[in-house]
Design an enzyme around this catalytic site. Structure first.
Site, PDB file in Angstrom:
ATOM      1  N   ASP A 178       0.846  -1.204   0.000  1.00 47.67           N
ATOM      2  CA  ASP A 178       0.000   0.000   0.000  1.00 47.67           C
ATOM      3  C   ASP A 178       0.877   1.247   0.000  1.00 47.67           C
ATOM      4  O   ASP A 178       2.106   1.165   0.138  1.00 47.67           O
ATOM      5  CB  ASP A 178      -0.985  -0.014   1.197  1.00 47.67           C
ATOM      6  CG  ASP A 178      -0.279   0.094   2.550  1.00 47.67           C
ATOM      7  OD1 ASP A 178       0.527   1.031   2.738  1.00 47.67           O
ATOM      8  OD2 ASP A 178      -0.535  -0.752   3.434  1.00 47.67           O
ATOM      9  N   HIS A 223       8.511  -5.536  -1.010  1.00 42.97           N
ATOM     10  CA  HIS A 223       7.602  -6.470  -1.694  1.00 42.97           C
ATOM     11  C   HIS A 223       6.819  -5.786  -2.817  1.00 42.97           C
ATOM     12  O   HIS A 223       5.792  -6.296  -3.250  1.00 42.97           O
ATOM     13  CB  HIS A 223       6.635  -7.130  -0.694  1.00 42.97           C
ATOM     14  CG  HIS A 223       7.310  -8.128   0.213  1.00 42.97           C
ATOM     15  ND1 HIS A 223       6.733  -8.629   1.359  1.00 42.97           N
ATOM     16  CD2 HIS A 223       8.530  -8.735   0.123  1.00 42.97           C
ATOM     17  CE1 HIS A 223       7.567  -9.478   1.947  1.00 42.97           C
ATOM     18  NE2 HIS A 223       8.665  -9.562   1.219  1.00 42.97           N
ATOM     19  N   THR A 242       4.276  -7.027  12.037  1.00 41.39           N
ATOM     20  CA  THR A 242       4.604  -8.144  11.131  1.00 41.39           C
ATOM     21  C   THR A 242       4.709  -9.434  11.928  1.00 41.39           C
ATOM     22  O   THR A 242       5.264  -9.446  13.034  1.00 41.39           O
ATOM     23  CB  THR A 242       5.884  -7.852  10.312  1.00 41.39           C
ATOM     24  OG1 THR A 242       6.203  -9.007   9.521  1.00 41.39           O
ATOM     25  CG2 THR A 242       7.078  -7.450  11.165  1.00 41.39           C
TER      26      THR A 242
HETATM   27  C1  BJW Z   1      -1.041  -5.572  14.419  1.00 39.62           C
HETATM   28  C2  BJW Z   1      -2.226  -4.870  14.345  1.00 39.62           C
HETATM   29  C3  BJW Z   1      -2.202  -3.602  14.882  1.00 39.62           C
HETATM   30  C4  BJW Z   1      -2.607  -6.755  13.447  1.00 39.62           C
HETATM   31  N1  BJW Z   1      -1.084  -3.112  15.426  1.00 39.62           N
HETATM   32  N2  BJW Z   1       0.057  -5.093  14.969  1.00 39.62           N
HETATM   33  C5  BJW Z   1      11.260 -22.271   4.210  1.00 39.62           C
HETATM   34  C6  BJW Z   1      11.988 -21.659   5.221  1.00 39.62           C
HETATM   35  C7  BJW Z   1      12.367 -20.310   5.132  1.00 39.62           C
HETATM   36  C8  BJW Z   1      12.025 -19.568   4.017  1.00 39.62           C
HETATM   37  C9  BJW Z   1      11.312 -20.179   3.009  1.00 39.62           C
HETATM   38  C10 BJW Z   1      10.935 -21.521   3.102  1.00 39.62           C
HETATM   39  N3  BJW Z   1      10.239 -21.836   1.993  1.00 39.62           N
HETATM   40  C11 BJW Z   1      10.162 -20.739   1.205  1.00 39.62           C
HETATM   41  C12 BJW Z   1      10.820 -19.717   1.812  1.00 39.62           C
HETATM   42  C13 BJW Z   1      10.965 -18.321   1.319  1.00 39.62           C
HETATM   43  C14 BJW Z   1       9.652 -17.576   1.355  1.00 39.62           C
HETATM   44  C15 BJW Z   1       9.095 -17.630   2.777  1.00 39.62           C
HETATM   45  O1  BJW Z   1       9.483 -16.875   3.645  1.00 39.62           O
HETATM   46  N4  BJW Z   1       8.159 -18.505   3.047  1.00 39.62           N
HETATM   47  C16 BJW Z   1       7.637 -18.657   4.404  1.00 39.62           C
HETATM   48  C17 BJW Z   1       6.127 -18.486   4.384  1.00 39.62           C
HETATM   49  C18 BJW Z   1       8.129 -19.950   4.963  1.00 39.62           C
HETATM   50  N5  BJW Z   1       9.939 -16.212   0.984  1.00 39.62           N
HETATM   51  C19 BJW Z   1       9.972 -15.827  -0.292  1.00 39.62           C
HETATM   52  O2  BJW Z   1       9.697 -16.577  -1.211  1.00 39.62           O
HETATM   53  C20 BJW Z   1      10.449 -14.420  -0.550  1.00 39.62           C
HETATM   54  N6  BJW Z   1      11.491 -14.441  -1.481  1.00 39.62           N
HETATM   55  C21 BJW Z   1      12.673 -15.016  -1.216  1.00 39.62           C
HETATM   56  O3  BJW Z   1      12.907 -15.627  -0.201  1.00 39.62           O
HETATM   57  O4  BJW Z   1      13.577 -14.813  -2.219  1.00 39.62           O
HETATM   58  C22 BJW Z   1      14.814 -15.489  -2.144  1.00 39.62           C
HETATM   59  C23 BJW Z   1      14.767 -16.602  -3.110  1.00 39.62           C
HETATM   60  C24 BJW Z   1      14.226 -16.395  -4.347  1.00 39.62           C
HETATM   61  C25 BJW Z   1      14.196 -17.416  -5.256  1.00 39.62           C
HETATM   62  C26 BJW Z   1      14.689 -18.654  -4.894  1.00 39.62           C
HETATM   63  C27 BJW Z   1      15.216 -18.842  -3.617  1.00 39.62           C
HETATM   64  C28 BJW Z   1      15.263 -17.800  -2.721  1.00 39.62           C
HETATM   65  C29 BJW Z   1       9.332 -13.578  -1.151  1.00 39.62           C
HETATM   66  C30 BJW Z   1       8.241 -13.324  -0.171  1.00 39.62           C
HETATM   67  C31 BJW Z   1       7.110 -12.586  -0.874  1.00 39.62           C
HETATM   68  C32 BJW Z   1       5.965 -12.306   0.073  1.00 39.62           C
HETATM   69  N7  BJW Z   1       4.853 -11.837  -0.674  1.00 39.62           N
HETATM   70  C33 BJW Z   1       3.635 -11.458   0.029  1.00 39.62           C
HETATM   71  C34 BJW Z   1       2.494 -11.191  -0.981  1.00 39.62           C
HETATM   72  C35 BJW Z   1       2.868 -10.175  -2.066  1.00 39.62           C
HETATM   73  C36 BJW Z   1       2.434  -8.779  -1.763  1.00 39.62           C
HETATM   74  C37 BJW Z   1       0.925  -8.641  -1.499  1.00 39.62           C
HETATM   75  O5  BJW Z   1       0.096  -9.296  -2.140  1.00 39.62           O
HETATM   76  O6  BJW Z   1       0.564  -7.843  -0.602  1.00 39.62           O
HETATM   77  O7  BJW Z   1       3.897 -10.339   0.875  1.00 39.62           O
HETATM   78  S1  BJW Z   1       3.050 -12.727   1.177  1.00 39.62           S
HETATM   79  C38 BJW Z   1       2.516 -11.602   2.421  1.00 39.62           C
HETATM   80  O8  BJW Z   1       3.305 -11.867   3.614  1.00 39.62           O
HETATM   81  C39 BJW Z   1       2.896 -10.191   1.916  1.00 39.62           C
HETATM   82  C40 BJW Z   1       3.477  -9.608   3.169  1.00 39.62           C
HETATM   83  O9  BJW Z   1       4.329  -8.531   2.844  1.00 39.62           O
HETATM   84  C41 BJW Z   1       4.182 -10.768   3.824  1.00 39.62           C
HETATM   85  C42 BJW Z   1       4.434 -10.576   5.284  1.00 39.62           C
HETATM   86  O10 BJW Z   1       3.238 -10.512   6.013  1.00 39.62           O
HETATM   87  P1  BJW Z   1       3.109  -9.548   7.284  1.00 39.62           P
HETATM   88  O11 BJW Z   1       3.244  -8.154   6.849  1.00 39.62           O
HETATM   89  O12 BJW Z   1       4.007 -10.016   8.358  1.00 39.62           O
HETATM   90  O13 BJW Z   1       1.579  -9.751   7.660  1.00 39.62           O
HETATM   91  P2  BJW Z   1       0.910 -10.864   8.616  1.00 39.62           P
HETATM   92  O14 BJW Z   1      -0.533 -10.893   8.317  1.00 39.62           O
HETATM   93  O15 BJW Z   1       1.629 -12.170   8.524  1.00 39.62           O
HETATM   94  O16 BJW Z   1       1.177 -10.320  10.076  1.00 39.62           O
HETATM   95  C43 BJW Z   1       0.560  -9.128  10.531  1.00 39.62           C
HETATM   96  C44 BJW Z   1       0.863  -8.959  12.030  1.00 39.62           C
HETATM   97  O17 BJW Z   1       0.323  -7.706  12.446  1.00 39.62           O
HETATM   98  C45 BJW Z   1       0.239 -10.047  12.911  1.00 39.62           C
HETATM   99  O18 BJW Z   1       1.219 -10.630  13.748  1.00 39.62           O
HETATM  100  C46 BJW Z   1      -0.801  -9.289  13.752  1.00 39.62           C
HETATM  101  O19 BJW Z   1      -0.899  -9.738  15.088  1.00 39.62           O
HETATM  102  C47 BJW Z   1      -0.278  -7.885  13.715  1.00 39.62           C
HETATM  103  N8  BJW Z   1      -1.303  -6.859  13.843  1.00 39.62           N
HETATM  104  N9  BJW Z   1      -3.198  -5.697  13.743  1.00 39.62           N
HETATM  105  C48 BJW Z   1       0.015  -3.927  15.456  1.00 39.62           C
HETATM  106  N10 BJW Z   1      -3.330  -2.843  14.866  1.00 39.62           N
END
Ligand code: BJW
Length: 249
Positions: free
Chosen positions: A103, A118, A186
């Site tokens: 956003d 991202h 996050t």
């Molecule tokens: C509040 C609140 C309030 C609520 N006040 N707080 C195995 C082990 C380790 C890593 C991997 C694995 N298998 C695969 C991977 C890598 C993978 C990964 O991490 N996977 C895991 C799920 C295991 N990662 C990737 O693939 C990344 N790329 C990468 O690693 O590249 C290297 C590579 C490339 C090629 C080959 C090999 C290596 C890319 C990650 C892309 C993430 N994309 C997304 C969607 C796209 C954008 C979109 O549509 O918006 O990005 S997924 C989604 O999750 C989005 C977010 O940016 C991201 C993180 O989420 P976030 O922001 O943490 O949100 P939530 O909902 O999880 O948490 C919100 C928090 O707020 C909560 O805790 C609430 O409690 C809190 N909250 N209200 C304060 N008012």
């Protein structure tokens, strides 16, 4: 009582990592909460390059809906976004916000030193010519690229699973030399962002603080954790930091 046990020197760099939780009080959904986006749609269906190759219309529809939502009149930066913009303007050292969010609420609040690791919902990338352009309307199979005019080649400028997040080298440099690292809203489940706290603390020299509604996956890695709404806690943290900077003048 201040929210940070040991405050950074006023000329120290501060790196802030934000996630979906910071935008929740602005009316945008998180991903992994009970009422989050992944409770309604499978990430494998909309947030991977394979999903886009298999069903581009479905993926475009998912992002078109979110783009329209972001442009609704009642979606505005909240007190947390605004406090971070105040910090950047008044902190004597450098302040950089690295956001996982696609956003534009940080920019609307006035943050300038901002890295969208991202990607950005209001931009499209052309898979034919690699041009990245602002795009605020719906995207579809017939939308022409403004740079090369190819149709069917525009995709949302976002980073899906398996794709490399943006500006990783610059982020690594910032984390390696900052006095304070703060993660806000996050869940700490998605890498590489989930590993930034370790980079800043153990490869660098940062004091590390978590602000989240609940303990994140990696909360034990932080020096200080504060659990509650970002809209309340972030203005308090910024107030502490700016009072400290003023005292040190
Ligand atoms: C509040 C609140 C309030 C609520 N006040 N707080 C195995 C082990 C380790 C890593 C991997 C694995 N298998 C695969 C991977 C890598 C993978 C990964 O991490 N996977 C895991 C799920 C295991 N990662 C990737 O693939 C990344 N790329 C990468 O690693 O590249 C290297 C590579 C490339 C090629 C080959 C090999 C290596 C890319 C990650 C892309 C993430 N994309 C997304 C969607 C796209 C954008 C979109 O549509 O918006 O990005 S997924 C989604 O999750 C989005 C977010 O940016 C991201 C993180 O989420 P976030 O922001 O943490 O949100 P939530 O909902 O999880 O948490 C919100 C928090 O707020 C909560 O805790 C609430 O409690 C809190 N909250 N209200 C304060 N008012």
């Amino acid at each position: 009582m201040t929210l940070i046990d040991r405050l950074p020197a006023p000329d120290d760099r501060i790196v802030i990592l934000t996630g979906a939780g910071i935008s929740k009080e602005s009316g945008l959904d998180t991903f992994r909460d009970a009422d989050g986006i992944w409770a309604r749609v499978r990430l494998e269906d909309v947030a991977t390059p394979e999903a886009f190759a298999a069903d581009p219309d479905r993926v475009q529809a998912f992002y078109n809906d979110r783009r329209r939502m972001l442009r609704e009149a009642d979606i505005r930066p909240n007190a947390a976004h605004e406090a971070l913009a105040r910090l950047e303007a008044a902190w004597p050292g450098e302040v950089v916000v690295v956001t996982q969010n696609i956003d534009d609420l940080h920019e609307r609040a006035g943050t300038r030193a901002l890295i969208h690791m991202h990607g950005e919902l209001l931009k499209a990338r052309c898979m034919a010519c690699d041009a990245i352009n602002v795009h605020i309307d719906d995207l579809g199979a017939r939308t022409p690229c403004p740079a090369c005019t190819a149709t069917g080649a525009l995709r949302p400028h976002v980073v899906w699973f398996g794709e490399m997040p943006l500006e990783m080298e610059r982020i690594g440099d910032l984390l390696g030399d900052c006095g304070l690292f703060v993660a806000i809203g996050t869940s700490g489940t998605v890498y590489p962002a989930a590993g930034f706290v370790q980079e800043a603390r153990f490869h660098g020299r940062a004091r590390t603080v978590e602000i989240n509604l609940e303990p994140s996956e990696g909360h034990t890695l932080f020096h200080d954790c504060h659990h509650g709404p970002a809209g309340t806690l972030v203005p308090r943290l910024v107030g502490d930091l700016l009072a400290h900077a003023n005292r040190s003048d």
